[in-house]
Design a protein around this motif. Structure first.
Motif, PDB file in Angstrom:
ATOM      1  N   THR A 237      66.296 108.070  69.226  1.00 58.96           N
ATOM      2  CA  THR A 237      65.328 108.230  70.603  1.00 58.96           C
ATOM      3  C   THR A 237      64.344 108.597  69.871  1.00 58.96           C
ATOM      4  O   THR A 237      63.953 109.034  68.576  1.00 58.96           O
ATOM      5  N   GLY A 238      63.191 107.716  70.101  1.00 59.04           N
ATOM      6  CA  GLY A 238      61.713 107.733  69.975  1.00 59.04           C
ATOM      7  C   GLY A 238      61.009 108.458  70.468  1.00 59.04           C
ATOM      8  O   GLY A 238      61.156 108.676  72.071  1.00 59.04           O
ATOM      9  N   THR A 239      60.132 109.215  70.118  1.00 59.40           N
ATOM     10  CA  THR A 239      59.643 110.020  71.243  1.00 59.40           C
ATOM     11  C   THR A 239      57.775 110.482  70.175  1.00 59.40           C
ATOM     12  O   THR A 239      57.697 109.752  69.557  1.00 59.40           O
ATOM     13  N   THR A 240      56.998 109.975  71.188  1.00 61.92           N
ATOM     14  CA  THR A 240      54.780 110.422  70.574  1.00 61.92           C
ATOM     15  C   THR A 240      54.899 110.757  71.945  1.00 61.92           C
ATOM     16  O   THR A 240      55.526 111.642  73.117  1.00 61.92           O
ATOM     17  N   THR A 241      53.684 110.874  71.760  1.00 63.72           N
ATOM     18  CA  THR A 241      52.694 111.958  72.686  1.00 63.72           C
ATOM     19  C   THR A 241      51.939 110.904  73.644  1.00 63.72           C
ATOM     20  O   THR A 241      51.719 109.980  72.365  1.00 63.72           O
ATOM     21  N   ALA A 242      51.032 110.790  74.279  1.00 66.38           N
ATOM     22  CA  ALA A 242      50.324 109.965  75.114  1.00 66.38           C
ATOM     23  C   ALA A 242      48.872 110.813  75.619  1.00 66.38           C
ATOM     24  O   ALA A 242      49.225 111.838  76.684  1.00 66.38           O
ATOM     25  N   THR A 243      47.539 110.312  74.765  1.00 64.38           N
ATOM     26  CA  THR A 243      46.554 111.744  75.912  1.00 64.38           C
ATOM     27  C   THR A 243      45.797 109.833  76.633  1.00 64.38           C
ATOM     28  O   THR A 243      44.989 109.638  75.980  1.00 64.38           O
ATOM     29  N   PHE A 244      44.846 110.526  77.607  1.00 61.86           N
ATOM     30  CA  PHE A 244      44.264 109.579  78.444  1.00 61.86           C
ATOM     31  C   PHE A 244      43.100 110.088  78.885  1.00 61.86           C
ATOM     32  O   PHE A 244      42.714 110.870  78.975  1.00 61.86           O
ATOM     33  N   SER A 245      42.173 108.860  78.639  1.00 61.55           N
ATOM     34  CA  SER A 245      41.067 109.599  78.344  1.00 61.55           C
ATOM     35  C   SER A 245      39.749 109.478  79.781  1.00 61.55           C
ATOM     36  O   SER A 245      39.047 109.842  79.791  1.00 61.55           O
ATOM     37  N   ARG A 246      40.727 108.959  81.102  1.00 60.19           N
ATOM     38  CA  ARG A 246      40.154 108.554  82.227  1.00 60.19           C
ATOM     39  C   ARG A 246      41.023 109.078  83.018  1.00 60.19           C
ATOM     40  O   ARG A 246      42.388 108.547  83.044  1.00 60.19           O
ATOM     41  N   ALA A 247      40.499 108.910  83.849  1.00 61.79           N
ATOM     42  CA  ALA A 247      41.544 109.741  85.465  1.00 61.79           C
ATOM     43  C   ALA A 247      42.275 107.979  85.965  1.00 61.79           C
ATOM     44  O   ALA A 247      41.368 107.106  85.724  1.00 61.79           O
ATOM     45  N   GLY A 248      42.932 108.060  86.756  1.00 61.35           N
ATOM     46  CA  GLY A 248      43.744 106.683  86.803  1.00 61.35           C
ATOM     47  C   GLY A 248      45.125 106.542  86.487  1.00 61.35           C
ATOM     48  O   GLY A 248      45.485 107.316  86.592  1.00 61.35           O
ATOM     49  N   GLU A 249      45.255 105.038  87.603  1.00 59.65           N
ATOM     50  CA  GLU A 249      46.414 104.775  87.295  1.00 59.65           C
ATOM     51  C   GLU A 249      47.063 103.694  85.999  1.00 59.65           C
ATOM     52  O   GLU A 249      45.896 102.446  85.626  1.00 59.65           O
ATOM     53  N   TYR A 250      48.262 104.331  85.409  1.00 54.92           N
ATOM     54  CA  TYR A 250      48.440 103.472  84.167  1.00 54.92           C
ATOM     55  C   TYR A 250      49.931 102.620  83.973  1.00 54.92           C
ATOM     56  O   TYR A 250      50.658 102.788  84.471  1.00 54.92           O
ATOM     57  N   LEU A 251      49.989 102.156  82.944  1.00 57.53           N
ATOM     58  CA  LEU A 251      51.576 101.333  83.065  1.00 57.53           C
ATOM     59  C   LEU A 251      51.876 101.627  81.620  1.00 57.53           C
ATOM     60  O   LEU A 251      50.934 100.490  80.120  1.00 57.53           O
ATOM     61  N   VAL A 252      52.343 102.096  80.941  1.00 60.73           N
ATOM     62  CA  VAL A 252      52.349 102.582  79.349  1.00 60.73           C
ATOM     63  C   VAL A 252      53.425 101.348  78.892  1.00 60.73           C
ATOM     64  O   VAL A 252      54.151 101.848  79.922  1.00 60.73           O
ATOM     65  N   ARG A 253      53.693 100.528  77.809  1.00 58.49           N
ATOM     66  CA  ARG A 253      54.699 100.196  77.285  1.00 58.49           C
ATOM     67  C   ARG A 253      54.942 100.685  76.208  1.00 58.49           C
ATOM     68  O   ARG A 253      54.204 100.531  74.891  1.00 58.49           O
ATOM     69  N   VAL A 254      56.105 100.563  75.982  1.00 53.78           N
ATOM     70  CA  VAL A 254      57.339 100.121  74.815  1.00 53.78           C
ATOM     71  C   VAL A 254      58.337  99.440  74.263  1.00 53.78           C
ATOM     72  O   VAL A 254      58.742  98.767  75.198  1.00 53.78           O
ATOM     73  N   ARG A 255      57.405  98.570  72.810  1.00 56.58           N
ATOM     74  CA  ARG A 255      58.856  97.386  72.369  1.00 56.58           C
ATOM     75  C   ARG A 255      59.661  97.871  71.574  1.00 56.58           C
ATOM     76  O   ARG A 255      59.668  98.747  70.739  1.00 56.58           O
TER      77      ARG A 255
END
Length: 282
Positions: A237-255
């Protein structure tokens, strides 16, 4: 389709159509020379260069449909480029947004998303168009036999297959460029969002599985507490945290890649993409 290694290395792969106001220039390159040939169109530079879509090839899905795999080449060595989905970044026919990136990391990136087409797709094409810095690049994908790739069935020389990803203990699994998409998440600007993915691999190469997290789409920057991590050859299991600078719709990708030391130009194996839609509130 399985190819002997020598045949794979010499096989001609996708045409890159560089469309300018004056001309349409087709360029066919051997898989191992993709980055070199594209780089010859402009000298390497930390910033100021263009980004080009790339059609990697196609592969079979279990339900009889096909996946057309696309990547890109950002000619810059340092500049992260953003081309918002819309008139300057679209896939056709169909909806403008078909999972392509709007954020482009430096240099060559293989198989970052895939478009599924039906079993009766025939000789039709799917075209990804990106317009940036005064140039238009329109790259067609099709089911031409020479473009079949070993994205999920494994490499002929090793039978190594890509890792399997899932986002919940009993969730759907995905493999290859098309990968798997999680349920949507919500978070507020500036609040770290915990992300995790479960990986299973066949360990055929006995190499560790490397995870890399990317902002794939979205209006602002995304900061990851751990942009990369390494799992055992069988996964974990891989983990991280993501912090976003602006409001809106995002798509995060993990490879997830179980052969990170190998350039993935000719065999298109062995990695899997996972996608996480995130709505970021003010």
């Amino acid at each position: 389709m399985r190819y002997p290694d020598a045949q794979r290395r010499s096989r001609i792969v996708p045409w890159l159509l560089a469309v300018t106001p004056l001309a349409v220039v087709p360029l066919a390159v051997a898989p191992t020379a993709v980055a070199h040939a594209q780089g010859s169109l402009a000298p390497s530079s930390p910033s100021g260069q263009s980004v080009t879509p790339v059609f990697e090839g196609w592969y079979h899905n279990k339900d009889g449909s096909y996946s057309l795999s696309f990547g890109y080449y950002n000619r810059n060595t340092a500049e992260q480029m953003d081309v918002p989905i819309g008139n300057d970044n679209f896939v056709a026919p169909g909806a403008a947004n078909q999972g392509q990136p709007s954020s482009f990391s430096p240099r060559r990136h293989w198989g970052v998303f895939a478009v599924v087409v039906p079993a009766d797709f025939g000789s039709q094409q799917v075209v990804w168009t990106v317009k940036d810095r005064g140039q238009t690049f329109a790259i067609p994908g099709s089911l031409k036999p020479d473009w079949e790739i070993d994205a999920v069935e494994g490499e002929a020389s090793s039978n190594n297959t890509p890792p399997s990803l899932r986002f919940a203990d009993r969730g759907t699994e995905g493999r290859g460029p098309l990968g798997v998409t999680s349920s949507p998440l919500r978070i507020r600007v500036g609040t770290p969002l915990a992300l995790s993915v479960t990986v299973t691999d066949d360990a055929k190469t006995k190499a560790p599985v490397d995870l890399t997290w990317f902002k794939h789409q979205g209006p602002g920057t995304v900061s990851f507490s751990a942009p990369t991590s390494r799992l055992t050859p069988t996964g974990g299991t891989g983990t991280t945290t993501a912090t976003f600078s602006r409001a809106g719709e995002y798509l995060v990708r993990v490879r997830a890649n179980d052969l990170s030391a190998m350039t993935a130009g000719h065999a298109q194996c062995c990695w899997t993409n996972g996608f996480i839609p995130v709505t970021v509130l003010p």
